[in-house]
Structures are given as C-alpha cells and as structure tokens.
Design an enzyme around this catalytic site. Structure first.
Site, PDB file in Angstrom:
ATOM      1  N   GLU A  66     -10.432  36.551  -4.568  1.00 40.56           N
ATOM      2  CA  GLU A  66     -10.832  35.441  -5.455  1.00 40.56           C
ATOM      3  C   GLU A  66     -10.842  34.132  -4.675  1.00 40.56           C
ATOM      4  O   GLU A  66      -9.942  33.909  -3.863  1.00 40.56           O
ATOM      5  CB  GLU A  66      -9.840  35.330  -6.617  1.00 40.56           C
ATOM      6  CG  GLU A  66      -9.828  36.577  -7.480  1.00 40.56           C
ATOM      7  CD  GLU A  66      -8.752  36.542  -8.557  1.00 40.56           C
ATOM      8  OE1 GLU A  66      -8.071  35.506  -8.706  1.00 40.56           O
ATOM      9  OE2 GLU A  66      -8.585  37.558  -9.240  1.00 40.56           O
ATOM     10  N   ARG A  95      -4.299  41.995 -12.002  1.00 45.72           N
ATOM     11  CA  ARG A  95      -4.551  41.540 -10.643  1.00 45.72           C
ATOM     12  C   ARG A  95      -5.644  42.419 -10.046  1.00 45.72           C
ATOM     13  O   ARG A  95      -5.697  43.624 -10.356  1.00 45.72           O
ATOM     14  CB  ARG A  95      -3.280  41.694  -9.774  1.00 45.72           C
ATOM     15  CG  ARG A  95      -2.218  40.648 -10.028  1.00 45.72           C
ATOM     16  CD  ARG A  95      -2.637  39.282  -9.515  1.00 45.72           C
ATOM     17  NE  ARG A  95      -1.607  38.286  -9.677  1.00 45.72           N
ATOM     18  CZ  ARG A  95      -1.482  37.465 -10.727  1.00 45.72           C
ATOM     19  NH1 ARG A  95      -2.346  37.543 -11.722  1.00 45.72           N
ATOM     20  NH2 ARG A  95      -0.528  36.565 -10.779  1.00 45.72           N
ATOM     21  N   HIS A  99     -10.977  34.553 -13.364  1.00 45.93           N
ATOM     22  CA  HIS A  99      -9.503  34.548 -13.495  1.00 45.93           C
ATOM     23  C   HIS A  99      -9.056  33.395 -14.399  1.00 45.93           C
ATOM     24  O   HIS A  99      -8.385  32.464 -13.959  1.00 45.93           O
ATOM     25  CB  HIS A  99      -8.822  34.451 -12.122  1.00 45.93           C
ATOM     26  CG  HIS A  99      -7.360  34.819 -12.174  1.00 45.93           C
ATOM     27  ND1 HIS A  99      -6.688  35.372 -11.116  1.00 45.93           N
ATOM     28  CD2 HIS A  99      -6.444  34.721 -13.174  1.00 45.93           C
ATOM     29  CE1 HIS A  99      -5.427  35.594 -11.451  1.00 45.93           C
ATOM     30  NE2 HIS A  99      -5.254  35.200 -12.700  1.00 45.93           N
TER      31      HIS A  99
HETATM   32  C1  8YV Z   1      -2.259  31.956 -12.913  1.00 48.98           C
HETATM   33  C2  8YV Z   1      -1.803  34.231 -13.557  1.00 48.98           C
HETATM   34  O1  8YV Z   1      -0.976  31.526 -12.906  1.00 48.98           O
HETATM   35  O2  8YV Z   1       0.186  33.945 -14.771  1.00 48.98           O
HETATM   36  C3  8YV Z   1      -0.420  34.584 -13.926  1.00 48.98           C
HETATM   37  O3  8YV Z   1       0.114  35.541 -13.351  1.00 48.98           O
HETATM   38  O4  8YV Z   1      -2.463  34.941 -12.875  1.00 48.98           O
HETATM   39  C4  8YV Z   1      -2.426  32.958 -14.011  1.00 48.98           C
HETATM   40  O5  8YV Z   1      -1.943  32.518 -15.224  1.00 48.98           O
HETATM   41  C5  8YV Z   1      -3.161  30.797 -13.040  1.00 48.98           C
HETATM   42  O6  8YV Z   1      -4.432  31.239 -12.793  1.00 48.98           O
HETATM   43  C6  8YV Z   1      -2.811  29.707 -12.047  1.00 48.98           C
HETATM   44  O7  8YV Z   1      -2.963  30.164 -10.755  1.00 48.98           O
END
Ligand code: 8YV
Length: 315
Positions: free
Chosen positions: A263, A234, A281
């Site tokens: 983002e 993150r 991302h």
């Molecule tokens: C998001 C992610 O879910 O799984 C996570 O924690 O950051 C990603 O896989 C994906 O970008 C959908 O928002």
C-alpha cells in the site's frame, strides 16, 4: 508531563491529530521510521514517547536511536508494523487503539459485500458514462440476503461483521483457532472447510507473521468460481499472488478489498480486473472514529508519562 518530548512518526497524521499531540507535549515530527536517523543527537536524547501512525516497519534498530524511549503508542488496532518483541526486550511499552474502530471496519466490510455482489462500482460507471441511457439495464447480479457468510478470525471486528450480516438473514460460519461461544454460528476447524461452505469469505484476522498467507491457494480453490473474498484486515493475510491468479482465471467469483500487500502502490494486476471492488485502506476512516483513535493514543501516552496504568497496552 512537560519534560517528555514526543516523536510523531507517520505521514498520515492530519492537522487535528498533530495539533492534539503537540498541544499536549513538545513534539517533533518525521514522516516515517526511515527518517528517524536524520534527527540530531540532542533531539533523539529527549524523546520519551513515539506516537506512531502508519504501516512502515518500526524495529529494534530504530528504537535504539532513542536512549530514553519508554513507549510507542500506535494509532490503530493492528500493530504488526511494530516489532513488539524488540520493544519488550528494551523495556519499551507498546499500546494500540482497539474497539473504538470496530463499528466502522465492520460497516465497511458489509459495504464491500454489497458493492461487490451488486456491482455498484460498475453500476455507478454505467450511469456516469451514459451507457445506461444508451444500452439499458445492466446485467443481473447476485443476491446478498440469505447467502452464506464465512468469517476468518472471530475477534471483536469479526463478531461485529457477523452480527451485521445476521440482519441480512445470512447463515454465519466462522473459523478461528478454537470454537467460540456464539448464537448458533457454525464453527469450522480449518479455513478450507469454511471456504467450501460459504458464498462470501470475510477475512478479519490480525496481521503479522503468524497469519501471513493464511488464506492461500487451497482456501481460494475451496471457495470456488462463484465465491467472493472480502479483506478488511491486512494485505499479508491473503496470499496475494494466489488471489490475483484466482481472480484472473475466474476460479473464484470476485474480491472486495480494503487492504493490500504493497500500500498504496498496489499490484497493477488488480486494476485490470472487473470482478473486484478496491478501497484505499479506509476501514477506520471516519471523522468520529479517527478522533476516538487519536484520543486513545494520547491517553496512553499521558498515562505513561504520569506513571498510571496504560488504557490499552499490547505488551
Ligand atoms: C490504521 C488500521 O490505523 O487500526 C488499524 O489496524 O489498519 C487502521 O485503522 C489507519 O489506517 C491509520 O494508519
């Protein structure tokens, strides 16, 4: 199952994901938590489940808009956007989609290491721009095989990354809250010591307040002028201002990042740097994995509605 209405929340659901959910339950869709208030009272009263996707904060105030809400099923392993304490206090279950994305995120981490060290984005531009033909070979870059890798956060994804890097003959170091059972990887009790020992520092922490700015100025300083930081976790886990300062000053060698604080409107200072590889991302973003995540999200909602055990509960 038919008496439950589902609220799809998130601008990122693609057509297939949306159809999967709305074929299973009557559904209403809003692009983000900030738009939930706009639903009329009757619609809100019918919502028992929220299928959530994205990274915009979902807090107690939004949960209170839905008197019958029983579950928030997150599309993603990281649920830092959802106020889980607020959900628990309201008796609302939260689920996520762990494990099914580990391979993809670890694959991308390895790709980021290779792309940064071997300057593949710069190389592609040299070919496309004609500079290769005009100016010849590009400046030499850095060897990856045999280098030292440091994983910050040895969870399921961190382990997948480390396993892959051993195939590159890399010496694996890691930092986590406690020492773990590993095949001989070197444990560091603090992240500064880890950063000082490695060439590539790979951040694989969970998000949320507990890990905010976990990789700060001191850690980046310890990584040093040839060190590279890679982040697939993150944006919050690295002190982004400190990172930008270090990249601009050359006090670290470079960065390869899939995640950012703001983002998709990332800090424009990143765009002026030539020692970074930046990705939008996309760690879990393959057809196969997103399908598996969507199926797990739906399985959690179905289990809740049917009153059976939730496959992957968070609270
Ligand atoms: C998001 C992610 O879910 O799984 C996570 O924690 O950051 C990603 O896989 C994906 O970008 C959908 O928002």
């Amino acid at each position: 199952m038919t008496d439950a209405t589902l609220l799809l929340c998130g601008a990122g659901f693609n057509d297939e994901e949306r159809a999967r959910l709305s074929n299973a339950f009557p559904s209403v869709h809003v692009d983000g938590p900030d738009l939930m208030e706009g639903l009329d009272d009757a619609t809100r009263a019918g919502i028992r489940a929220i299928a959530f996707k994205g990274h915009k904060p979902l807090g107690g105030a939004q949960m209170d808009l839905f008197p019958e809400l029983g579950i928030i099923a997150n599309f993603g392993v990281g649920y830092d956007a959802i106020d889980v304490a607020a959900a628990t206090a309201r008796g609302v279950r939260v689920t996520n989609t762990p494990d099914v994305l580990n391979d993809d995120v670890a694959d991308l981490a390895v790709a980021l290491i290779l792309a940064q060290a071997r300057r593949m984005v710069v190389g592609a531009d040299r070919v496309a721009s004609g500079r290769w033909a005009r100016e010849g070979e590009m400046p030499l870059n850095r060897k990856v095989s045999g280098a030292k890798a440091g994983i910050v956060g040895l969870g399921r994804i961190g382990r997948e990354i480390a396993n892959r890097l051993t195939a590159f003959k890399m010496d694996i170091h890691y930092h986590s809250r406690s020492e773990k059972e590993t095949p001989g990887w070197t444990y560091h009790a603090d992240p500064v010591s880890l950063a000082g020992a490695v060439d590539f520092l790979i951040v694989a922490l969970v998000g949320g307040e507990e890990t905010r700015n976990y990789v700060g100025r001191e850690v980046l300083q310890a990584l040093g002028p040839t060190g590279v930081v890679v982040n697939i976790s993150r944006g919050t886990t690295i002190d982004e201002a400190a990172l930008l300062d270090a990249l601009e000053a050359g006090t670290i060698g470079g960065a390869a990042l899939d995640v950012f604080l703001n983002e998709p409107n990332i800090d424009p200072r990143f765009l002026a740097l030539d020692n970074v590889v930046l990705q939008p991302h996309q760690g879990s973003g393959t057809v196969e994995t997103r399908r598996a995540m969507a199926e797990l999200q739906l399985a959690n909602i179905k289990a809740f509605v049917e009153g059976t055990a939730l496959p992957t509960p968070v609270n």
